[in-house]
Each structure stands twice: as C-alpha cells, then as structure tokens.
Design an enzyme around this catalytic site. Structure first.
Site, PDB file in Angstrom:
ATOM      1  N   ALA A  11       0.865  -1.178   0.000  1.00 22.11           N
ATOM      2  CA  ALA A  11       0.000   0.000   0.000  1.00 22.11           C
ATOM      3  C   ALA A  11       0.902   1.228   0.000  1.00 22.11           C
ATOM      4  CB  ALA A  11      -0.883  -0.023   1.235  1.00 22.11           C
ATOM      5  N   GLY A  32       0.678  -5.042   0.899  1.00 21.98           N
ATOM      6  CA  GLY A  32      -0.539  -5.125   0.089  1.00 21.98           C
ATOM      7  C   GLY A  32      -0.286  -5.803  -1.256  1.00 21.98           C
ATOM      8  N   GLU A  57      -0.418  -9.388  -0.557  1.00 21.64           N
ATOM      9  CA  GLU A  57      -1.831  -9.691  -0.268  1.00 21.64           C
ATOM     10  C   GLU A  57      -2.667  -9.730  -1.549  1.00 21.64           C
ATOM     11  OE1 GLU A  57      -1.901  -6.519   2.650  1.00 21.64           O
ATOM     12  OE2 GLU A  57      -2.418  -7.941   4.215  1.00 21.64           O
ATOM     13  N   GLU A  66       5.101  -4.978   6.882  1.00 18.23           N
ATOM     14  CA  GLU A  66       4.397  -3.892   7.591  1.00 18.23           C
ATOM     15  C   GLU A  66       4.943  -3.665   8.993  1.00 18.23           C
ATOM     16  OE1 GLU A  66       2.933  -6.374   5.923  1.00 18.23           O
ATOM     17  OE2 GLU A  66       1.257  -5.606   4.715  1.00 18.23           O
TER      18      GLU A  66
HETATM   19  C1  HXC Z   1       5.017   4.401  -1.170  1.00 17.99           C
HETATM   20  C2  HXC Z   1       6.909   3.448  -2.054  1.00 17.99           C
HETATM   21  C3  HXC Z   1       6.549   2.187  -1.525  1.00 17.99           C
HETATM   22  C4  HXC Z   1       5.323   2.093  -0.804  1.00 17.99           C
HETATM   23  C5  HXC Z   1       8.421   1.974  -2.566  1.00 17.99           C
HETATM   24  N1  HXC Z   1       8.069   3.258  -2.687  1.00 17.99           N
HETATM   25  N2  HXC Z   1       7.511   1.296  -1.865  1.00 17.99           N
HETATM   26  N3  HXC Z   1       6.145   4.545  -1.874  1.00 17.99           N
HETATM   27  N4  HXC Z   1       4.609   3.230  -0.641  1.00 17.99           N
HETATM   28  N5  HXC Z   1       4.882   0.953  -0.300  1.00 17.99           N
HETATM   29  C6  HXC Z   1       8.799   4.333  -3.382  1.00 17.99           C
HETATM   30  C7  HXC Z   1      10.031   4.760  -2.588  1.00 17.99           C
HETATM   31  O1  HXC Z   1       9.695   5.702  -1.582  1.00 17.99           O
HETATM   32  C8  HXC Z   1      10.875   5.369  -3.684  1.00 17.99           C
HETATM   33  O2  HXC Z   1      10.372   6.664  -3.955  1.00 17.99           O
HETATM   34  C9  HXC Z   1      10.551   4.496  -4.898  1.00 17.99           C
HETATM   35  O3  HXC Z   1       9.308   3.847  -4.606  1.00 17.99           O
HETATM   36  C10 HXC Z   1      11.608   3.410  -5.121  1.00 17.99           C
HETATM   37  O4  HXC Z   1      11.793   2.700  -3.921  1.00 17.99           O
HETATM   38  P1  HXC Z   1      13.220   2.567  -3.177  1.00 17.99           P
HETATM   39  O5  HXC Z   1      12.933   2.340  -1.742  1.00 17.99           O
HETATM   40  O6  HXC Z   1      14.103   3.696  -3.530  1.00 17.99           O
HETATM   41  O7  HXC Z   1      13.771   1.236  -3.871  1.00 17.99           O
HETATM   42  P2  HXC Z   1      14.753   0.146  -3.226  1.00 17.99           P
HETATM   43  O8  HXC Z   1      15.860   0.795  -2.462  1.00 17.99           O
HETATM   44  O9  HXC Z   1      15.077  -0.790  -4.351  1.00 17.99           O
HETATM   45  O10 HXC Z   1      13.856  -0.649  -2.145  1.00 17.99           O
HETATM   46  C11 HXC Z   1      12.745  -1.359  -2.599  1.00 17.99           C
HETATM   47  C12 HXC Z   1      11.879  -1.795  -1.387  1.00 17.99           C
HETATM   48  C13 HXC Z   1      11.520  -0.514  -0.568  1.00 17.99           C
HETATM   49  C14 HXC Z   1      12.634  -2.774  -0.516  1.00 17.99           C
HETATM   50  C15 HXC Z   1      10.636  -2.455  -1.950  1.00 17.99           C
HETATM   51  O11 HXC Z   1      10.999   0.484  -1.460  1.00 17.99           O
HETATM   52  C16 HXC Z   1      10.510  -0.767   0.500  1.00 17.99           C
HETATM   53  O12 HXC Z   1      10.832  -1.282   1.583  1.00 17.99           O
HETATM   54  N6  HXC Z   1       9.263  -0.376   0.253  1.00 17.99           N
HETATM   55  C17 HXC Z   1       8.188  -0.477   1.234  1.00 17.99           C
HETATM   56  C18 HXC Z   1       7.722  -1.891   1.403  1.00 17.99           C
HETATM   57  C19 HXC Z   1       6.656  -1.981   2.467  1.00 17.99           C
HETATM   58  O13 HXC Z   1       6.876  -1.660   3.638  1.00 17.99           O
HETATM   59  N7  HXC Z   1       5.449  -2.405   2.070  1.00 17.99           N
HETATM   60  C20 HXC Z   1       4.318  -2.492   2.975  1.00 17.99           C
HETATM   61  C21 HXC Z   1       3.518  -1.205   2.967  1.00 17.99           C
HETATM   62  S1  HXC Z   1       2.192  -1.227   4.112  1.00 17.99           S
HETATM   63  P3  HXC Z   1      11.358   7.945  -4.104  1.00 17.99           P
HETATM   64  O14 HXC Z   1      10.415   9.095  -4.216  1.00 17.99           O
HETATM   65  O15 HXC Z   1      12.242   7.953  -2.895  1.00 17.99           O
HETATM   66  O16 HXC Z   1      12.115   7.639  -5.372  1.00 17.99           O
HETATM   67  C22 HXC Z   1       1.018  -2.177   3.402  1.00 17.99           C
HETATM   68  C23 HXC Z   1      -0.251  -2.335   4.186  1.00 17.99           C
HETATM   69  C24 HXC Z   1      -1.231  -3.160   3.427  1.00 17.99           C
HETATM   70  O17 HXC Z   1       1.188  -2.659   2.348  1.00 17.99           O
HETATM   71  C25 HXC Z   1      -2.610  -3.097   4.020  1.00 17.99           C
HETATM   72  C26 HXC Z   1      -3.547  -2.215   3.297  1.00 17.99           C
HETATM   73  C27 HXC Z   1      -3.813  -2.538   1.870  1.00 17.99           C
END
Ligand code: HXC
Length: 259
Positions: free
Chosen positions: A67, A110, A113, A133
């Site tokens: 998400a 998400g 999921e 998460e």
């Molecule tokens: C918003 C995101 C994002 C996310 C990545 N980006 N994941 N933005 N929400 N979930 C954005 C980053 O901020 C970055 O933007 C760009 O995408 C590229 O990501 P990087 O982090 O620079 O890439 P990398 O270093 O290769 O790392 C990849 C990654 C990391 C390991 C996937 O991005 C990451 O940990 N993402 C979050 C994963 C996460 O926690 N997911 C769960 C979310 S909560 P900029 O602007 O800096 O270039 C969830 C709840 C679900 O999903 C329940 C409700 C549906």
C-alpha cells in the site's frame, strides 16, 4: 477503459485479459486510486462474456511494493476506518472468473496480499514475497495474516509477519505459496499458458469449481479478515505507526517505543 495507474488489455489473446499495475516509479505502490481502478476494471472484465481468465501483473522490478505508505503515513485510526479501503478489496474478491497473478520482483505488504487474493500465482525467479508492515510500525491489513497463514502454515507465516523478512521465489514455491517459478523473461508467457489451459474449459464449470475451492479455503476467512482489519486500523492510533511510516518516508531507521 481509460485509467491512470493501470493498463488493461481485455484480449491479450482470445478469452484472456491482462491488467498491468502501472506506477513504476513508486514500485506500483497501491494507492487508493489504483485500487479503485483495479476494482472497476475487474468488474468490467468479469461482466464481459468474451473474457474467461484474468491475469494481473506489474513489471519486472515490482508486482507491487505494498500500500502507498506516503498516502497512509499521516492518517488516524478514524481516518482509516472512514476511508474504508477494504470495501474495494472485498469487491475484487468477488470476481467470479479465475485471477492469475504474474509476479516479478517485489510483492510486499498489500502487493503480497493482492497476489494471494488471486487464485494462482506464477512467479519469476527474481520474485520476492513479504509482509514487511511490522517494520513500519503496523501489520498486514488486507488478508496477509489470514491468507498467508492458510497458504504457508502458521510457523512460516508467523516468521514472515513478525520479522517482515522477505522470501525468494524458490522458498515461495517450496512453501506452496506459488504455483510455479520460471526465468524472468518467461513469467508472463507462463501465466498466459496457464490461463490458456483454463480458458479452454467450460466457463461455467470453471466458475463453479473456483467457487467450490474457495468454499473451503475461505471457511472462516471473513471473520479473520474483519479481525485483522480492526487491529490494522487500531495501530494508526499508535506513535509507532507515525514513527515507522515517517522513518520510511525520511529514509531512516525507525525508533519504536511501544506506544
Ligand atoms: C510508497 C513506495 C513504496 C510504498 C516503494 N516506494 N515502496 N512509496 N509506498 N509501499 C517508493 C520509494 O519511496 C521510492 O520513492 C521508490 O518507490 C523506489 O523505492 P526505493 O525504496 O528507492 O527502492 P529500493 O531501495 O530498491 O527498495 C525497494 C523496497 C523498498 C525494498 C521495496 O521500497 C521498500 O521497503 N518499500 C516499502 C515496502 C513496504 O513496507 N510495504 C508495505 C507497505 S504497508 P522515491 O520518491 O524515494 O524515489 C502495506 C499495508 C497493506 O502494504 C494493508 C492495506 C492494503
């Protein structure tokens, strides 16, 4: 069908539709608009008699990295309750036609999921699945604690959900999370091949069979989803959620306090 964050091909070949998540710079982070578009596209494809199987995919780097954290970061528990994003997920779950997730790269939070909400998963060798998460001070909210546990068993689900660590495609295969793993250049072809085998069958028999498998798979699922949802919302009342998501946005390590 004109959308901003997804691309829809109603006939990538006869009877097979393809929906591509398309926010590549954000690793296909699932914001509310994207999910609304996906719901509308799937509803329309489900109502289209020419379509028999639907494939959902992303790009080579990401199926979806979860998400949209930036969209959620400042929200309160009541905001989350009122936004009621999961009604969109509930609509998607009602899709009668088979859904195949073709996953390459990250399928996280998400994104993981969403792949599990599909009926089958074809993975590229570079796919990574996870429920991270916990690392941003919350927990899965769209079925991660429920469907992952059903798919891989309690011990593995518990480890993935509590550590937030990812598993690779081979691990996902050996855990029974995905149907098959193929080289990166073949994952979409392989998903189409699987779709073709299903599209050749009687659409009405396929629909009834999907419904029947889900009858046992989804036994008690609704209560679990509802419970998970409430806990997910409640975490938006914590300081750790604000800290965890701010830390992600500011690209630093979170300092959790348990409050
Ligand atoms: C918003 C995101 C994002 C996310 C990545 N980006 N994941 N933005 N929400 N979930 C954005 C980053 O901020 C970055 O933007 C760009 O995408 C590229 O990501 P990087 O982090 O620079 O890439 P990398 O270093 O290769 O790392 C990849 C990654 C990391 C390991 C996937 O991005 C990451 O940990 N993402 C979050 C994963 C996460 O926690 N997911 C769960 C979310 S909560 P900029 O602007 O800096 O270039 C969830 C709840 C679900 O999903 C329940 C409700 C549906």
């Amino acid at each position: 069908m004109n959308f901003e964050f997804i691309l829809v091909e109603p006939a990538i070949e006869k009877h097979i539709a393809l929906v591509r998540l398309n926010r590549p710079k954000e690793l296909n982070a699932l914001n509310l608009q994207l999910m609304g578009e996906l719901r509308d596209a799937l509803k329309s494809l489900d109502d289209n008699d020419e379509v028999r199987v639907i494939i959902i995919t992303g790009n080579e780097r990401a199926f979806a990295a979860g998400a949209d954290i930036k969209q959620m970061a400042g929200k309160t528990a009541i905001d989350m309750l009122q936004i009621d994003q999961f009604s969109t997920w509930d609509s998607i779950r009602k899709t009668k036609k088979p859904l195949i997730a073709a996953v390459s790269g990250f399928a996280l939070g998400g994104g993981c999921e969403l792949s599990m909400l599909c009926d089958m998963i074809v993975a590229s060798e570079n796919a990574k699945f996870g429920q991270p998460e916990i690392k941003i001070g919350v927990m899965p909210g769209a079925g991660g604690t429920q469907r992952l546990t059903r798919a891989v068993g309690k011990a593995r689900a518990m480890e993935m959900v509590l550590t937030g660590n990812f598993i690779n495609a081979q691990e996902a295969l050996s855990y029974g999370l995905v149907n098959r793993v193929v080289p990166e250049e073949l994952y979409l072809d392989e998903a189409i091949k699987l779709a073709r085998d299903i599209a050749a069958q009687s659409p009405i028999a396929v629909q009834m069979a999907k419904e029947s498998v889900n009858k046992t798979y989804e036994n008690h699922l609704q209560e679990g989803l509802f419970f998970e949802r409430k806990n997910f919302y409640m975490l938006f009342a914590s300081e750790d959620q604000k800290e965890g998501m701010a830390a992600f946005v500011e690209k630093r390590k979170p300092d959790f306090k348990g409050r």
